[in-house]
Scaffold this motif. Structure first.
Motif, PDB file in Angstrom:
ATOM      1  N   UNK A  79     -28.814  35.868  -9.203  1.00 57.50           N
ATOM      2  CA  UNK A  79     -29.454  37.139  -9.593  1.00 57.50           C
ATOM      3  C   UNK A  79     -30.416  36.945 -10.765  1.00 57.50           C
ATOM      4  N   UNK A  80     -30.316  35.826 -11.431  1.00 59.78           N
ATOM      5  CA  UNK A  80     -31.156  35.469 -12.586  1.00 59.78           C
ATOM      6  C   UNK A  80     -31.142  36.548 -13.683  1.00 59.78           C
ATOM      7  N   UNK A  81     -29.958  37.097 -13.936  1.00 64.35           N
ATOM      8  CA  UNK A  81     -29.874  38.042 -15.064  1.00 64.35           C
ATOM      9  C   UNK A  81     -29.680  37.297 -16.383  1.00 64.35           C
ATOM     10  N   UNK A  82     -28.978  36.139 -16.339  1.00 63.80           N
ATOM     11  CA  UNK A  82     -28.671  35.429 -17.590  1.00 63.80           C
ATOM     12  C   UNK A  82     -29.873  34.655 -18.111  1.00 63.80           C
ATOM     13  N   UNK A  83     -30.755  34.251 -17.234  1.00 61.69           N
ATOM     14  CA  UNK A  83     -31.980  33.521 -17.601  1.00 61.69           C
ATOM     15  C   UNK A  83     -33.056  33.940 -16.597  1.00 61.69           C
ATOM     16  N   UNK A  84     -33.657  35.103 -16.852  1.00 60.41           N
ATOM     17  CA  UNK A  84     -34.624  35.644 -15.884  1.00 60.41           C
ATOM     18  C   UNK A  84     -35.829  34.715 -15.706  1.00 60.41           C
ATOM     19  N   UNK A  85     -36.588  34.959 -14.664  1.00 62.75           N
ATOM     20  CA  UNK A  85     -37.728  34.087 -14.370  1.00 62.75           C
ATOM     21  C   UNK A  85     -39.002  34.511 -15.090  1.00 62.75           C
ATOM     22  N   UNK A  86     -39.069  35.754 -15.531  1.00 63.40           N
ATOM     23  CA  UNK A  86     -40.278  36.258 -16.193  1.00 63.40           C
ATOM     24  C   UNK A  86     -40.539  35.498 -17.506  1.00 63.40           C
ATOM     25  N   UNK A  87     -41.751  34.960 -17.683  1.00 58.62           N
ATOM     26  CA  UNK A  87     -42.033  34.151 -18.883  1.00 58.62           C
ATOM     27  C   UNK A  87     -41.798  34.896 -20.198  1.00 58.62           C
ATOM     28  N   UNK A  88     -42.152  36.170 -20.255  1.00 59.52           N
ATOM     29  CA  UNK A  88     -41.947  36.907 -21.510  1.00 59.52           C
ATOM     30  C   UNK A  88     -40.451  37.073 -21.791  1.00 59.52           C
ATOM     31  N   UNK A  89     -39.687  37.334 -20.736  1.00 61.26           N
ATOM     32  CA  UNK A  89     -38.227  37.466 -20.908  1.00 61.26           C
ATOM     33  C   UNK A  89     -37.640  36.130 -21.366  1.00 61.26           C
ATOM     34  N   UNK A  90     -38.117  35.037 -20.749  1.00 60.57           N
ATOM     35  CA  UNK A  90     -37.614  33.713 -21.149  1.00 60.57           C
ATOM     36  C   UNK A  90     -37.930  33.434 -22.618  1.00 60.57           C
ATOM     37  N   UNK A  91     -39.139  33.778 -23.017  1.00 63.20           N
ATOM     38  CA  UNK A  91     -39.533  33.507 -24.407  1.00 63.20           C
ATOM     39  C   UNK A  91     -38.708  34.344 -25.386  1.00 63.20           C
ATOM     40  N   UNK A  92     -38.456  35.587 -25.012  1.00 65.35           N
ATOM     41  CA  UNK A  92     -37.597  36.424 -25.873  1.00 65.35           C
ATOM     42  C   UNK A  92     -36.220  35.794 -26.036  1.00 65.35           C
ATOM     43  N   UNK A  93     -35.661  35.366 -24.925  1.00 68.04           N
ATOM     44  CA  UNK A  93     -34.332  34.744 -24.979  1.00 68.04           C
ATOM     45  C   UNK A  93     -34.386  33.435 -25.764  1.00 68.04           C
ATOM     46  N   UNK A  94     -35.457  32.666 -25.544  1.00 64.96           N
ATOM     47  CA  UNK A  94     -35.564  31.350 -26.202  1.00 64.96           C
ATOM     48  C   UNK A  94     -35.538  31.485 -27.726  1.00 64.96           C
ATOM     49  N   UNK A  95     -36.031  32.602 -28.229  1.00 66.37           N
ATOM     50  CA  UNK A  95     -35.950  32.815 -29.682  1.00 66.37           C
ATOM     51  C   UNK A  95     -34.506  32.716 -30.159  1.00 66.37           C
ATOM     52  N   UNK A  96     -33.596  33.273 -29.334  1.00 64.11           N
ATOM     53  CA  UNK A  96     -32.183  33.305 -29.733  1.00 64.11           C
ATOM     54  C   UNK A  96     -31.449  32.029 -29.359  1.00 64.11           C
ATOM     55  N   UNK A  97     -31.956  31.334 -28.327  1.00 58.07           N
ATOM     56  CA  UNK A  97     -31.416  29.992 -28.064  1.00 58.07           C
ATOM     57  C   UNK A  97     -31.682  29.122 -29.286  1.00 58.07           C
ATOM     58  N   UNK A  98     -32.878  29.254 -29.811  1.00 60.45           N
ATOM     59  CA  UNK A  98     -33.248  28.464 -30.982  1.00 60.45           C
ATOM     60  C   UNK A  98     -32.427  28.866 -32.205  1.00 60.45           C
ATOM     61  N   UNK A  99     -32.263  30.164 -32.415  1.00 58.82           N
ATOM     62  CA  UNK A  99     -31.448  30.632 -33.552  1.00 58.82           C
ATOM     63  C   UNK A  99     -30.011  30.125 -33.407  1.00 58.82           C
ATOM     64  N   UNK A 100     -29.494  30.168 -32.182  1.00 51.98           N
ATOM     65  CA  UNK A 100     -28.124  29.701 -31.946  1.00 51.98           C
ATOM     66  C   UNK A 100     -27.966  28.209 -32.186  1.00 51.98           C
ATOM     67  N   UNK A 101     -29.016  27.437 -31.908  1.00 48.69           N
ATOM     68  CA  UNK A 101     -28.948  25.995 -32.096  1.00 48.69           C
ATOM     69  C   UNK A 101     -29.386  25.537 -33.481  1.00 48.69           C
ATOM     70  N   UNK A 102     -29.914  26.459 -34.262  1.00 47.83           N
ATOM     71  CA  UNK A 102     -30.424  26.083 -35.589  1.00 47.83           C
ATOM     72  C   UNK A 102     -29.748  26.887 -36.700  1.00 47.83           C
ATOM     73  N   UNK A 103     -30.308  28.031 -37.046  1.00 48.41           N
ATOM     74  CA  UNK A 103     -29.820  28.765 -38.224  1.00 48.41           C
ATOM     75  C   UNK A 103     -28.318  29.048 -38.149  1.00 48.41           C
ATOM     76  N   UNK A 104     -27.850  29.467 -36.968  1.00 53.34           N
ATOM     77  CA  UNK A 104     -26.429  29.830 -36.873  1.00 53.34           C
ATOM     78  C   UNK A 104     -25.534  28.593 -37.002  1.00 53.34           C
ATOM     79  N   UNK A 105     -26.116  27.399 -36.781  1.00 52.59           N
ATOM     80  CA  UNK A 105     -25.327  26.180 -36.953  1.00 52.59           C
ATOM     81  C   UNK A 105     -24.919  25.951 -38.414  1.00 52.59           C
TER      82      UNK A 105
END
Ligand SMILES: N[C@@H](CCC(=O)N[C@@H](CS)C(=O)NCC(=O)O)C(=O)O
Length: 198
Positions: free
Chosen positions: A80-106
């Motif tokens: 269903x691609x709800x967890x990682x949608x295919x739309x580039x803008x949606x991916x970029x929005x999520x990627x901001x938090x992937x980065x926060x999760x792998x960096x600042x929150x570490x």
């Protein structure tokens, strides 16, 4: 079947276990003796030169970094691609938090390593950086249920473990009511699994 190089007390491994479980993916665990630094031995470093857990293997594919693994697993196993949608803008929005999760929150992960495994790191600096990050996350969640898109995504999963485990690094979540409410929502997700400390 995929294999996850895993340590039960690792929040980074738990991110991956959580998504695999939510998506109902069968996998096997290869236990890593993190306490005795198996992740730094020559055999392990051949698999991940960074000497970190987790590693994910599936066929010829070997991935390091929990965020990269979340992208792969969600892209492959969530039709269903709800967890990682295919739309580039949606991916970029999520990627901001992937980065926060792998960096600042570490920073919160580092504080926890000091408290539970006696790592020789600067605890007050880690706690201060984690608090600065939680302040931003709490403000972000003031008018949102999830970090982006109005529904749970891998951005939430990437940020969740070390936020929820903050207390183990002696970082109180008391000042962050929106984060505490979001943690409560995460725990209500269908097929949610926990780990020690959460
Ligand atoms: N960028 C990696 C970092 C993962 C990470 O920091 N893992 C920790 C355990 S949770 C680790 O292996 N640290 C190496 C060490 O402490 O020696 C990811 O997000 O997967």
């Amino acid at each position: 079947m995929p294999t996850l190089y895993d340590f039960e007390l690792s929040g980074s491994c738990y991110k991956v276990r959580l998504l695999l479980n939510i998506l109902g993916v069968d996998y096997s665990k290869h236990g890593v003796d993190f306490v005795n630094k198996e992740h730094k031995n020559a055999e392990y470093v051949k698999l991940n030169p960074f000497g970190e857990i987790p590693i994910y293997e599936e066929g010829d594919l070997r991935l390091r970094d929990a965020q990269a693994i979340l992208i792969y697993v969600a892209g492959k196993y969530d039709p269903a691609r709800t967890w990682w949608p295919t739309d580039p803008a949606a991916q970029a929005r999520i990627a901001q938090w992937l980065s926060t999760g792998g960096n600042e929150i570490m920073s919160a992960a580092g504080a926890r390593l000091v408290k539970i495994l006696n790592y020789d790191l600067n605890l007050p600096a880690l706690q201060a950086r984690a608090n600065a990050t939680f302040k931003i996350l709490d403000a972000h969640l003031a008018n949102r249920q999830w970090v982006e898109l109005g529904h749970p995504t891998i951005g939430d999963i990437a940020c969740f473990p070390y936020t929820a485990l903050a207390g183990e690094g002696e970082i109180s979540l008391e000042p962050y009511p929106n984060i505490r409410a979001w943690i409560g929502r995460m725990k209500q997700l269908p097929r949610f699994i926990t780990m020690p400390g959460i």
